[in-house]
Motif scaffolding. Structure first.
Motif, PDB file in Angstrom:
ATOM      1  N   ARG A   1       0.849  -1.199   0.000  1.00  0.00           N
ATOM      2  CA  ARG A   1       0.000   0.000   0.000  1.00  0.00           C
ATOM      3  C   ARG A   1       0.880   1.243   0.000  1.00  0.00           C
ATOM      4  O   ARG A   1       1.880   1.306   0.723  1.00  0.00           O
ATOM      5  CB  ARG A   1      -0.892   0.002   1.236  1.00  0.00           C
ATOM      6  N   LYS A   2       0.504   2.218  -0.796  1.00  0.00           N
ATOM      7  CA  LYS A   2       1.235   3.476  -0.843  1.00  0.00           C
ATOM      8  C   LYS A   2       0.271   4.626  -0.565  1.00  0.00           C
ATOM      9  O   LYS A   2      -0.892   4.579  -0.971  1.00  0.00           O
ATOM     10  CB  LYS A   2       1.932   3.659  -2.190  1.00  0.00           C
ATOM     11  N   TYR A   3       0.775   5.633   0.112  1.00  0.00           N
ATOM     12  CA  TYR A   3      -0.058   6.738   0.559  1.00  0.00           C
ATOM     13  C   TYR A   3       0.609   8.078   0.251  1.00  0.00           C
ATOM     14  O   TYR A   3       1.790   8.139  -0.090  1.00  0.00           O
ATOM     15  CB  TYR A   3      -0.293   6.648   2.079  1.00  0.00           C
ATOM     16  N   ASP A   4      -0.172   9.126   0.388  1.00  0.00           N
ATOM     17  CA  ASP A   4       0.355  10.501   0.381  1.00  0.00           C
ATOM     18  C   ASP A   4       1.148  10.805  -0.884  1.00  0.00           C
ATOM     19  O   ASP A   4       2.286  11.252  -0.830  1.00  0.00           O
ATOM     20  CB  ASP A   4       1.223  10.746   1.617  1.00  0.00           C
ATOM     21  N   ARG A   5       0.509  10.561  -2.032  1.00  0.00           N
ATOM     22  CA  ARG A   5       1.170  10.822  -3.308  1.00  0.00           C
ATOM     23  C   ARG A   5       0.648  12.089  -3.984  1.00  0.00           C
ATOM     24  O   ARG A   5       1.361  12.696  -4.766  1.00  0.00           O
ATOM     25  CB  ARG A   5       1.013   9.614  -4.232  1.00  0.00           C
ATOM     26  N   LEU A   6      -0.570  12.469  -3.684  1.00  0.00           N
ATOM     27  CA  LEU A   6      -1.115  13.751  -4.143  1.00  0.00           C
ATOM     28  C   LEU A   6      -1.674  14.459  -2.919  1.00  0.00           C
ATOM     29  O   LEU A   6      -2.706  14.054  -2.379  1.00  0.00           O
ATOM     30  CB  LEU A   6      -2.196  13.546  -5.202  1.00  0.00           C
ATOM     31  N   ILE A   7      -0.971  15.476  -2.459  1.00  0.00           N
ATOM     32  CA  ILE A   7      -1.312  16.147  -1.199  1.00  0.00           C
ATOM     33  C   ILE A   7      -1.619  17.615  -1.474  1.00  0.00           C
ATOM     34  O   ILE A   7      -0.850  18.302  -2.154  1.00  0.00           O
ATOM     35  CB  ILE A   7      -0.153  16.059  -0.191  1.00  0.00           C
ATOM     36  N   VAL A   8      -2.735  18.085  -0.932  1.00  0.00           N
ATOM     37  CA  VAL A   8      -3.121  19.496  -1.020  1.00  0.00           C
ATOM     38  C   VAL A   8      -3.047  20.096   0.378  1.00  0.00           C
ATOM     39  O   VAL A   8      -3.657  19.570   1.321  1.00  0.00           O
ATOM     40  CB  VAL A   8      -4.533  19.657  -1.610  1.00  0.00           C
TER      41      VAL A   8
END
Length: 248
Positions: free
Chosen positions: A52-59
């Motif tokens: 699992r991968k997270y936090d790849r497009l952060i606003v």
């Protein structure tokens, strides 16, 4: 306002999905995506063997201030800017509890400042003076846009509803900087922009931190680089703080 409404809609969607997949709490791999883009898998089926991968497009939605010759927390609370970060999440462990994040970001700094800027083109410096409201002046703000490279060391707990702590820094290049004012003269409104800073600092670098749960976090950044380079100029360095949502 439209941007805030869109973000709120995405937040509600992402929050409402968490109860459907509690079986993911103990797993190391997942065919699901985090955040508001939970069901997105691109043009092909998602590889179930991938971590699992997270936090790849952060606003980031941020309160913008500065420190130095002017004390912090003096800027109006309407000084709201934003960052858009496109990141690669690089796991170091099988459960992705430790990893690295790096990528590229666009940052918009917006400070609705009660001070004006005055340029000395002979000396090449920039100083400030207090603005008088209303006196025909409705508002004034300082804006700057940057392209930046963020780098984060990422720590997470296991599971879908994980706690996370990211610490790192960023370096960037200023695309432009300007002041913008709105004045009312004889019942008519006029807006003026000034780009002419003789010693604006095009480089920006500082430290960043994020603390949060799942795709929500609190964000802060402290920059060591000043806005202006001349020794006789006003000494101001940006600081920002706010909330972040990871959409993907």
């Amino acid at each position: 306002m439209k941007i805030l409404i869109a973000l709120l809609t995405l937040i509600l969607v992402s929050t409402g999905l968490k109860a459907q997949y509690l079986e993911e709490e103990q797993g190391l791999v997942s065919r699901y995506r985090p955040g508001a883009m939970w069901f997105y898998s691109g043009f092909s089926n998602y590889d179930t063997t991938k971590l699992r991968k997270y936090d790849r497009l952060i606003v980031d939605i941020l309160y913008n201030d500065w420190q130095g010759d002017r004390s912090p927390l003096k800027s109006p609370w309407s000084s709201i800017g934003f960052n858009v970060n496109v990141m690669f999440d690089v796991p170091f462990t099988k459960a992705n509890t430790i990893g690295l994040g790096w990528g590229v970001a666009f940052s918009h700094y917006n400070n609705r400042t009660p001070i004006g800027f005055e340029s000395n083109y002979t000396e090449g410096s920039t100083t400030t003076f207090p603005l008088i409201f209303p006196n025909n002046l409705d508002w004034s703000k300082y804006n700057a846009n940057y392209i930046e490279i963020p780098l984060e060391l990422r720590f997470r707990t296991k599971g879908y509803q994980h706690f996370k702590f990211f610490v790192g820094g960023k370096i960037g290049y200023q695309l432009n900087a300007y002041t913008k004012t709105k004045e009312t003269i004889q019942g008519k409104s006029y807006k003026f922009k000034n780009y002419n800073f003789p010693d604006r600092n095009p480089r920006r670098y500082g430290l960043t931190a994020r603390v949060g749960i799942r795709n929500w976090s609190v964000y802060a950044a402290y920059y060591f680089s000043g806005l202006f380079t001349h020794e006789n100029s006003v000494q101001l360095s940006p600081i920002t703080a706010g909330i972040s949502i990871a959409l993907f």
